[in-house]
Structure formats: structure tokens, C-alpha cells
Design a protein around this motif. Structure first.
Motif, PDB file in Angstrom:
ATOM      1  N   GLU A   1      49.703  32.614  53.398  1.00  0.00           N
ATOM      2  CA  GLU A   1      50.775  32.407  53.392  1.00  0.00           C
ATOM      3  C   GLU A   1      51.760  31.370  51.911  1.00  0.00           C
ATOM      4  OE1 GLU A   1      52.990  33.024  56.358  1.00  0.00           O
ATOM      5  OE2 GLU A   1      51.225  34.837  56.615  1.00  0.00           O
ATOM      6  N   ALA A   2      50.734  31.047  52.014  1.00  0.00           N
ATOM      7  CA  ALA A   2      51.359  29.975  50.589  1.00  0.00           C
ATOM      8  C   ALA A   2      51.322  30.498  50.056  1.00  0.00           C
ATOM      9  CB  ALA A   2      50.159  28.742  49.875  1.00  0.00           C
ATOM     10  N   LEU A   3      50.299  31.499  48.935  1.00  0.00           N
ATOM     11  CA  LEU A   3      50.535  32.577  48.490  1.00  0.00           C
ATOM     12  C   LEU A   3      52.461  33.778  48.335  1.00  0.00           C
ATOM     13  CD1 LEU A   3      50.515  33.729  45.361  1.00  0.00           C
ATOM     14  CD2 LEU A   3      48.630  34.900  46.393  1.00  0.00           C
ATOM     15  N   VAL A   4      51.881  33.886  49.516  1.00  0.00           N
ATOM     16  CA  VAL A   4      53.606  34.782  50.107  1.00  0.00           C
ATOM     17  C   VAL A   4      54.717  33.649  49.816  1.00  0.00           C
ATOM     18  CG1 VAL A   4      54.472  35.675  52.387  1.00  0.00           C
ATOM     19  CG2 VAL A   4      52.187  35.711  51.921  1.00  0.00           C
TER      20      VAL A   4
ATOM     21  N   VAL B   1      50.608  40.645  49.056  1.00  0.00           N
ATOM     22  CA  VAL B   1      49.590  39.668  48.555  1.00  0.00           C
ATOM     23  C   VAL B   1      48.101  39.610  48.955  1.00  0.00           C
ATOM     24  CG1 VAL B   1      48.939  37.124  49.016  1.00  0.00           C
ATOM     25  CG2 VAL B   1      51.717  38.452  48.842  1.00  0.00           C
ATOM     26  N   LYS B   2      47.920  40.022  49.216  1.00  0.00           N
ATOM     27  CA  LYS B   2      45.475  39.634  49.038  1.00  0.00           C
ATOM     28  C   LYS B   2      44.839  38.346  48.988  1.00  0.00           C
ATOM     29  CE  LYS B   2      46.574  42.907  51.850  1.00  0.00           C
ATOM     30  NZ  LYS B   2      46.666  42.885  52.976  1.00  0.00           N
ATOM     31  N   VAL B   3      44.106  37.274  49.724  1.00  0.00           N
ATOM     32  CA  VAL B   3      43.453  36.905  48.752  1.00  0.00           C
ATOM     33  C   VAL B   3      42.526  36.481  49.176  1.00  0.00           C
ATOM     34  CG1 VAL B   3      45.155  34.477  49.184  1.00  0.00           C
ATOM     35  CG2 VAL B   3      43.972  35.232  50.839  1.00  0.00           C
TER      36      VAL B   3
ATOM     37  N   ARG C   1      45.264  37.154  44.272  1.00  0.00           N
ATOM     38  CA  ARG C   1      44.436  35.885  44.032  1.00  0.00           C
ATOM     39  C   ARG C   1      42.949  36.307  42.789  1.00  0.00           C
ATOM     40  NH1 ARG C   1      41.197  32.115  48.011  1.00  0.00           N
ATOM     41  NH2 ARG C   1      39.091  33.502  48.118  1.00  0.00           N
ATOM     42  N   ASP C   2      43.125  35.810  41.761  1.00  0.00           N
ATOM     43  CA  ASP C   2      42.313  35.768  41.110  1.00  0.00           C
ATOM     44  C   ASP C   2      40.511  35.622  40.934  1.00  0.00           C
ATOM     45  OD1 ASP C   2      41.414  35.445  37.825  1.00  0.00           O
ATOM     46  OD2 ASP C   2      41.919  33.438  37.843  1.00  0.00           O
ATOM     47  N   GLY C   3      39.826  36.529  40.768  1.00  0.00           N
ATOM     48  CA  GLY C   3      39.256  36.142  40.949  1.00  0.00           C
ATOM     49  C   GLY C   3      38.825  37.847  41.649  1.00  0.00           C
ATOM     50  N   ILE C   4      39.207  38.679  42.688  1.00  0.00           N
ATOM     51  CA  ILE C   4      38.984  39.003  44.098  1.00  0.00           C
ATOM     52  C   ILE C   4      38.619  40.105  43.686  1.00  0.00           C
ATOM     53  CG2 ILE C   4      39.490  37.253  46.170  1.00  0.00           C
ATOM     54  CD1 ILE C   4      42.036  39.449  45.945  1.00  0.00           C
ATOM     55  N   ALA C   5      39.523  41.647  42.553  1.00  0.00           N
ATOM     56  CA  ALA C   5      39.565  42.551  42.313  1.00  0.00           C
ATOM     57  C   ALA C   5      40.170  42.346  40.633  1.00  0.00           C
ATOM     58  CB  ALA C   5      40.587  43.145  43.125  1.00  0.00           C
ATOM     59  N   ARG C   6      39.512  43.958  39.903  1.00  0.00           N
ATOM     60  CA  ARG C   6      39.303  44.215  38.863  1.00  0.00           C
ATOM     61  C   ARG C   6      41.262  44.962  38.553  1.00  0.00           C
ATOM     62  NH1 ARG C   6      35.034  46.360  38.780  1.00  0.00           N
ATOM     63  NH2 ARG C   6      35.677  47.977  39.033  1.00  0.00           N
ATOM     64  N   PRO C   7      41.894  44.688  37.572  1.00  0.00           N
ATOM     65  CA  PRO C   7      43.435  45.450  38.045  1.00  0.00           C
ATOM     66  C   PRO C   7      43.340  46.772  38.142  1.00  0.00           C
ATOM     67  CG  PRO C   7      43.597  43.717  36.473  1.00  0.00           C
ATOM     68  CD  PRO C   7      42.185  44.076  36.767  1.00  0.00           C
ATOM     69  N   ASP C   8      41.535  47.538  37.155  1.00  0.00           N
ATOM     70  CA  ASP C   8      42.005  48.685  37.631  1.00  0.00           C
ATOM     71  C   ASP C   8      41.550  49.213  38.870  1.00  0.00           C
ATOM     72  OD1 ASP C   8      39.070  48.127  37.413  1.00  0.00           O
ATOM     73  OD2 ASP C   8      38.247  48.824  36.475  1.00  0.00           O
ATOM     74  N   GLU C   9      41.106  48.407  39.686  1.00  0.00           N
ATOM     75  CA  GLU C   9      41.014  48.983  41.428  1.00  0.00           C
ATOM     76  C   GLU C   9      42.070  49.098  41.938  1.00  0.00           C
ATOM     77  OE1 GLU C   9      37.253  46.961  43.138  1.00  0.00           O
ATOM     78  OE2 GLU C   9      38.222  45.372  41.659  1.00  0.00           O
ATOM     79  N   ILE C  10      43.035  48.328  41.892  1.00  0.00           N
ATOM     80  CA  ILE C  10      44.580  48.459  42.391  1.00  0.00           C
ATOM     81  C   ILE C  10      45.272  49.925  41.880  1.00  0.00           C
ATOM     82  CG2 ILE C  10      46.574  48.015  42.573  1.00  0.00           C
ATOM     83  CD1 ILE C  10      43.991  46.393  43.532  1.00  0.00           C
ATOM     84  N   PRO C  11      45.687  51.035  43.074  1.00  0.00           N
ATOM     85  CA  PRO C  11      46.013  51.920  42.405  1.00  0.00           C
ATOM     86  C   PRO C  11      47.207  51.943  41.599  1.00  0.00           C
ATOM     87  CG  PRO C  11      45.917  51.956  44.744  1.00  0.00           C
ATOM     88  CD  PRO C  11      45.644  50.682  44.212  1.00  0.00           C
ATOM     89  N   PRO C  12      47.881  53.642  40.584  1.00  0.00           N
ATOM     90  CA  PRO C  12      47.757  53.221  39.414  1.00  0.00           C
ATOM     91  C   PRO C  12      49.676  53.055  40.095  1.00  0.00           C
ATOM     92  CG  PRO C  12      47.043  55.511  39.482  1.00  0.00           C
ATOM     93  CD  PRO C  12      46.191  54.516  40.455  1.00  0.00           C
TER      94      PRO C  12
END
Length: 231
Positions: free
Chosen positions: A74-77, A131-133, A163-174
Motif C-alpha cells: 500500500e505504501a508503494l501504491v 505494484v508488486k513487492v 520492489r528492487d531485488g524481487i525480479a529481473r526486468p526481462d521476467e516481465i512480459p515485453p
């Protein structure tokens, strides 16, 4: 026993909320062996299950962990929504929208939905931020292709804010952009593809019924996340 998993925690919670009737499966065996459940024999001869003090401690720890994750989410949203309003956009949190996906309708509830503050429909540039943490939540969400398709029907740009560290950008659909949230900044890891689109009628009706986030003053000197245009 094996490490405590989400399945174990969920079963403990279900038994805590229920009359404790046993399922007699392997999850139950592991919970009993670990001492988080115990069998209770009644005068009638039947057995039920009861959460032990150790199991209650697990439930309390799970509650605190989930509450912490919700608070972080909620804080990041809120942070993303405020960035939208500071850049001169109208933003909504948790807005329920209906979108046509294939031959059926789907309900979508993006964490942040925003449009430009303009009187020209062609310049609205609707944007969705999801948003995903936590990595587990992100991976589960990425499997929901229909949800993502609904978002893309409602916006010209779709972003995942992670959130920084939870995934690489290339894991997100293009088809989606990626913003990485650190304590200091929201950094564009990959721009979202821009698509020209007009808001469907049902989206207009949802916006008419909802109240946007109070943006205070609109500071046109700050460029909004991922946008270098000045229209």
C-alpha cells in the motif's frame, strides 16, 4: 518435516476457523508431526483436530508477515499515485474497470490508474501501474494473462512497479514497462510500449462514479514517470 509452506499455513488457518474435521491427507500428517495440530478424541469416538499453541504462534507470525507485506504494498501504491498527481495527472487507486477480453468481459482493478489532466480526449494517455513487492505475488500475477490483457484494453501504457531485488526486468512480459522501486527513487528499467487508444465507454462511466486521488497542487514542472512529452 519439510519447510513450512503457504499450503501448510493455509491449512492451519482453515482448521482454526472450522470445527476441525480431519482431511487425513499428507499436509495434515506433516502438521501433526510438527506439533502444530493435535488430535482430539471425543466421547462419541470421533476425532477432530485442534491447533496447538505452537500452531497458533505460526498463525500469528503469518498474520504479521502478511500485514507487513500489505503495508509495504500500500505504501508503494500510494507513492506511485502521488507521483502521478504531482506530474499533472488524475489518479485513482483500486478502481474497478470492465474490459472486453476476447469474447468475454473481465473485471480489472489496477493498483493505480491515471490519465493526463487535459480537455482533449486524444491526449488522455491512460496508464496502468501494477505494484508488486513480493516475488511470489509477482510470479502468480504474471500467470494471469487474462488480467494483463484486460489492463491493455484500458490503457495506452501498462507498467509493473516492482520492489528492487524481487525480479529481473526481462521476467516481465515485453508488452509492459518496468519500474524498479528503491528507497530513493522509482527507476525506469524498461519503458512501456506506447499505444494510441481511446477509453471505452464503460471506463468513462467508472471514472464518472469514482473520486480521483487528491493531488493538491499540479506541478507542471515535473515530468511524470516514463513520459518526456509536454502536451
Amino acid at each position: 518435516m519439510a519447510a513450512l509452506t503457504t499450503v501448510h499455513r493455509r491449512r492451519l488457518r482453515e482448521i482454526w476457523r472450522s470445527a476441525g474435521w480431519p482431511c487425513q491427507d499428507m499436509i495434515e500428517v506433516e502438521l501433526l508431526a510438527a506439533g502444530w495440530l493435535e488430535r482430539v478424541r471425543h466421547d462419541s469416538g470421533h476425532e477432530t483436530l485442534r491447533v496447538t499453541d505452537a500452531g497458533i504462534a505460526v498463525l500469528a507470525e503469518t498474520l504479521q508477515r502478511n500485514r507487513g507485506a500489505r503495508d509495504a504494498h500500500e505504501a508503494l501504491v500510494e507513492r506511485v499515485a502521488r507521483e502521478m498527481t504531482r506530474s499533472g495527472r488524475l489518479a485513482w487507486r483500486g478502481l474497478s474497470l470492465r474490459a472486453k477480453v476476447g469474447e468475454s468481459w473481465a473485471m480489472a482493478m489496477p493498483d493505480v490508474f491515471s490519465v493526463r489532466y487535459t480537455t482533449f480526449e486524444d491526449y488522455l494517455e491512460p496508464v496502468v501501474h501494477e505494484v508488486k513487492v513480493r516475488r511470489a505475488d509477482l510470479l502468480a500475477d504474471l500467470k494471469r494473462e487474462a488480467k494483463r490483457a484486460a489492463y491493455l484494453q484500458l490503457c495506452g501504457e501498462c507498467w509493473y512497479v516492482i520492489r528492487d531485488g524481487i525480479a529481473r526486468p526481462d521476467e516481465i512480459p515485453p508488452e509492459c514497462g518496468v519500474l524498479v522501486a528503491s528507497d530513493q527513487a522509482l527507476d525506469v528499467a524498461r519503458p512501456a510500449p506506447k499505444r494510441a487508444m481511446r477509453l471505452p465507454f464503460q471506463a468513462w462511466m467508472a471514472l464518472a462514479r469514482a473520486t480521483p486521488l487528491d493531488g493538491g497542487h499540479l506541478d507542471e514542472s515535473q515530468a511524470w514517470l516514463g513520459d518526456a512529452s509536454g502536451r
